[in-house]
Design an enzyme around this catalytic site. Structure first.
Site, PDB file in Angstrom:
ATOM      1  N   PRO A   1       5.040 -13.370  18.642  1.00 19.69           N
ATOM      2  CG  PRO A   1       4.673 -11.308  17.640  1.00 19.69           C
ATOM      3  CD  PRO A   1       5.164 -12.694  17.340  1.00 19.69           C
TER       4      PRO A   1
ATOM      5  CE1 TYR B   1      -0.211 -16.388  10.333  1.00 19.49           C
ATOM      6  CE2 TYR B   1      -0.893 -17.133  12.515  1.00 19.49           C
ATOM      7  CZ  TYR B   1      -0.215 -16.232  11.708  1.00 19.49           C
ATOM      8  OH  TYR B   1       0.486 -15.183  12.279  1.00 19.49           O
TER       9      TYR B   1
ATOM     10  NE  ARG C   1      -2.145  -1.916   3.286  1.00 15.99           N
ATOM     11  CZ  ARG C   1      -2.598  -2.136   4.525  1.00 15.99           C
ATOM     12  NH1 ARG C   1      -3.799  -1.733   4.856  1.00 15.99           N
ATOM     13  NH2 ARG C   1      -1.853  -2.767   5.406  1.00 15.99           N
TER      14      ARG C   1
HETATM   15  P1  NDP Z   1      -1.117  -6.288   9.792  1.00 18.37           P
HETATM   16  O1  NDP Z   1      -2.190  -6.877   8.947  1.00 18.37           O
HETATM   17  O2  NDP Z   1      -1.422  -5.040  10.544  1.00 18.37           O
HETATM   18  O3  NDP Z   1       0.204  -6.057   8.940  1.00 18.37           O
HETATM   19  C1  NDP Z   1       0.628  -6.949   7.963  1.00 18.37           C
HETATM   20  C2  NDP Z   1       1.677  -6.260   7.108  1.00 18.37           C
HETATM   21  O4  NDP Z   1       2.166  -7.207   6.148  1.00 18.37           O
HETATM   22  C3  NDP Z   1       1.120  -5.081   6.346  1.00 18.37           C
HETATM   23  O5  NDP Z   1       2.017  -4.009   6.421  1.00 18.37           O
HETATM   24  C4  NDP Z   1       1.001  -5.595   4.935  1.00 18.37           C
HETATM   25  O6  NDP Z   1       1.248  -4.540   4.022  1.00 18.37           O
HETATM   26  C5  NDP Z   1       2.125  -6.619   4.863  1.00 18.37           C
HETATM   27  N1  NDP Z   1       1.836  -7.622   3.851  1.00 18.37           N
HETATM   28  C6  NDP Z   1       0.846  -8.539   3.869  1.00 18.37           C
HETATM   29  N2  NDP Z   1       0.849  -9.238   2.724  1.00 18.37           N
HETATM   30  C7  NDP Z   1       1.864  -8.744   1.962  1.00 18.37           C
HETATM   31  C8  NDP Z   1       2.358  -9.046   0.663  1.00 18.37           C
HETATM   32  N3  NDP Z   1       1.798  -9.995  -0.090  1.00 18.37           N
HETATM   33  N4  NDP Z   1       3.418  -8.341   0.207  1.00 18.37           N
HETATM   34  C9  NDP Z   1       3.982  -7.373   0.953  1.00 18.37           C
HETATM   35  N5  NDP Z   1       3.559  -7.049   2.175  1.00 18.37           N
HETATM   36  C10 NDP Z   1       2.511  -7.719   2.676  1.00 18.37           C
HETATM   37  O7  NDP Z   1      -0.704  -7.445  10.811  1.00 18.37           O
HETATM   38  P2  NDP Z   1       0.442  -7.549  11.921  1.00 18.37           P
HETATM   39  O8  NDP Z   1       1.182  -6.290  12.059  1.00 18.37           O
HETATM   40  O9  NDP Z   1      -0.191  -8.133  13.111  1.00 18.37           O
HETATM   41  O10 NDP Z   1       1.343  -8.679  11.264  1.00 18.37           O
HETATM   42  C11 NDP Z   1       2.745  -8.557  11.089  1.00 18.37           C
HETATM   43  C12 NDP Z   1       3.384  -9.920  11.309  1.00 18.37           C
HETATM   44  O11 NDP Z   1       3.157 -10.323  12.651  1.00 18.37           O
HETATM   45  C13 NDP Z   1       2.818 -11.026  10.424  1.00 18.37           C
HETATM   46  O12 NDP Z   1       3.876 -11.826   9.984  1.00 18.37           O
HETATM   47  C14 NDP Z   1       1.913 -11.806  11.382  1.00 18.37           C
HETATM   48  O13 NDP Z   1       1.774 -13.144  11.001  1.00 18.37           O
HETATM   49  C15 NDP Z   1       2.704 -11.666  12.671  1.00 18.37           C
HETATM   50  N6  NDP Z   1       1.954 -11.888  13.892  1.00 18.37           N
HETATM   51  C16 NDP Z   1       0.833 -11.161  14.199  1.00 18.37           C
HETATM   52  C17 NDP Z   1       0.153 -11.396  15.379  1.00 18.37           C
HETATM   53  C18 NDP Z   1      -1.110 -10.696  15.730  1.00 18.37           C
HETATM   54  O14 NDP Z   1      -1.846 -11.174  16.612  1.00 18.37           O
HETATM   55  N7  NDP Z   1      -1.433  -9.553  15.119  1.00 18.37           N
HETATM   56  C19 NDP Z   1       0.658 -12.367  16.343  1.00 18.37           C
HETATM   57  C20 NDP Z   1       1.820 -13.088  15.921  1.00 18.37           C
HETATM   58  C21 NDP Z   1       2.458 -12.829  14.752  1.00 18.37           C
HETATM   59  P3  NDP Z   1       0.434  -4.279   2.675  1.00 18.37           P
HETATM   60  O15 NDP Z   1      -0.960  -4.778   2.877  1.00 18.37           O
HETATM   61  O16 NDP Z   1       0.535  -2.802   2.477  1.00 18.37           O
HETATM   62  O17 NDP Z   1       1.197  -5.037   1.663  1.00 18.37           O
HETATM   63  C1  8X3 Z   2      -1.123 -14.427  15.381  1.00 19.68           C
HETATM   64  C2  8X3 Z   2      -1.487 -14.970  16.709  1.00 19.68           C
HETATM   65  O1  8X3 Z   2      -2.848 -16.742  17.894  1.00 19.68           O
HETATM   66  O2  8X3 Z   2      -3.921 -15.498  16.104  1.00 19.68           O
HETATM   67  O3  8X3 Z   2      -0.062 -15.115  14.803  1.00 19.68           O
HETATM   68  O4  8X3 Z   2      -2.264 -17.155  15.599  1.00 19.68           O
HETATM   69  S1  8X3 Z   2      -2.679 -16.150  16.548  1.00 19.68           S
END
Ligand code: NDP
Ligand code: 8X3
Length: 250
Positions: A181, A151, A35
């Site tokens: 996390p 996932y 984005r």
């Molecule tokens: P968000 O959805 O807020 O952020 C995800 C980010 O990944 C966005 O900036 C998005 O950017 C980018 N992204 C997704 N798909 C693509 C793609 N195909 N190409 C490039 N960029 C991509 O979620 P989180 O901040 O929570 O997630 C970040 C990481 O943390 C992930 O790996 C997630 O699995 C991990 N995580 C999250 C947890 C939670 O509970 N939220 C817990 C544990 C781990 P854009 O759409 O602009 O491309």
């Molecule tokens: C994100 C945390 O518990 O939703 O990775 O899988 S959980």
């Protein structure tokens, strides 16, 4: 130039919070995501504090990943720290009813995308005998939970890649750290449930979840250790969480 950090998925959530915290702490930043508008707004804001470059690509697109990093001019090629954060869950269905497009998305983004970006950046770190990779896994990469199937598999893969990187890069003096996390309130659940608020709101009901900033603080701690210290792996939960499935809700 100051230490240069490349953050994938910097347009929201954990990645955006990390960019904000690191900008305040004197790091230069390469912000990646799809984005462009969100990245531009963030870059406009953080650009008042530090040097910021935007790279706009989809991590699934191997060619676009390599084009983006090879377009970087000196000194932006010399990335000190890579935060492999881009990723999401897509859907939460039992395995027998899983949406195969969701499976493709999770494996292509969370696993293959992380590998492509790493493959583009690691040779430079190896050449310079210096670097640090932070891989954002999840508690879902440590424990499998109901309907988490693919996932979880993608995040178990991130855990294995984190360990594999540490072994292969050990002789080059490159640090590798896993950050796993639990529940973090970002756009994650809106993406997982495709905008269905009745489902995404329930994820954080009755608890105080982590924020992106909480995870950013752990990342900042990990990258601020003395040269001889590597935090190999870490799990961060909100107080209300004890495992992937044990969550105390008021
Ligand atoms: P968000 O959805 O807020 O952020 C995800 C980010 O990944 C966005 O900036 C998005 O950017 C980018 N992204 C997704 N798909 C693509 C793609 N195909 N190409 C490039 N960029 C991509 O979620 P989180 O901040 O929570 O997630 C970040 C990481 O943390 C992930 O790996 C997630 O699995 C991990 N995580 C999250 C947890 C939670 O509970 N939220 C817990 C544990 C781990 P854009 O759409 O602009 O491309
Ligand atoms: C994100 C945390 O518990 O939703 O990775 O899988 S959980």
């Amino acid at each position: 130039m100051k230490k240069l950090v490349c953050i994938t998925g910097a347009s929201s959530g954990i990645g955006e919070a990390t960019a904000r915290l690191l900008a305040k702490n004197n790091f230069s930043l390469i912000l990646c995501g799809r984005r462009q508008e969100k990245l531009q707004d963030l870059s406009g804001e953080l650009g008042k504090m530090t040097e910021v470059k935007i790279l706009n690509f989809d991590v699934r697109n191997k060619k676009a990943v390599f084009q983006a990093f090879s377009s970087l001019e000196v000194p932006w090629q010399d990335i000190d720290i890579l935060v492999n954060n881009a990723g999401n869950a897509h859907g939460m269905d039992p395995i027998d009813a899983g949406n195969m497009d969701d499976w493709d998305a999770m494996i292509d983004i969370n696993v293959k995308g992380l590998l492509y970006v790493s493959r583009a950046i690691l040779p430079g770190m190896v050449r310079r005998k210096h670097g640090h990779v932070i891989n954002i896994g999840s508690i879902a990469g440590k424990e499998v939970y109901p309907n988490g199937n693919v996932y979880c598999a993608s995040k178990f893969a991130v855990d294995a890649i984190n360990k594999g990187m540490m072994i292969d890069l050990n002789k080059h003096g490159i640090k590798v750290s896993g950050v796993n996390p639990g529940l973090v309130n970002t756009e994650f659940s809106a993406v997982r449930f495709k905008g269905d608020k009745s489902k995404s709101d329930k994820v954080y009901q009755g608890i105080t979840p982590l924020t992106g900033h909480d995870v950013a603080e752990l990342i900042f701690f990990i990258i601020s250790r003395p040269h001889h210290v590597n935090i190999a792996d870490s799990i961060i939960f909100p107080l209300a969480q004890a495992s992937a499935t044990v969550v105390h809700r008021e």
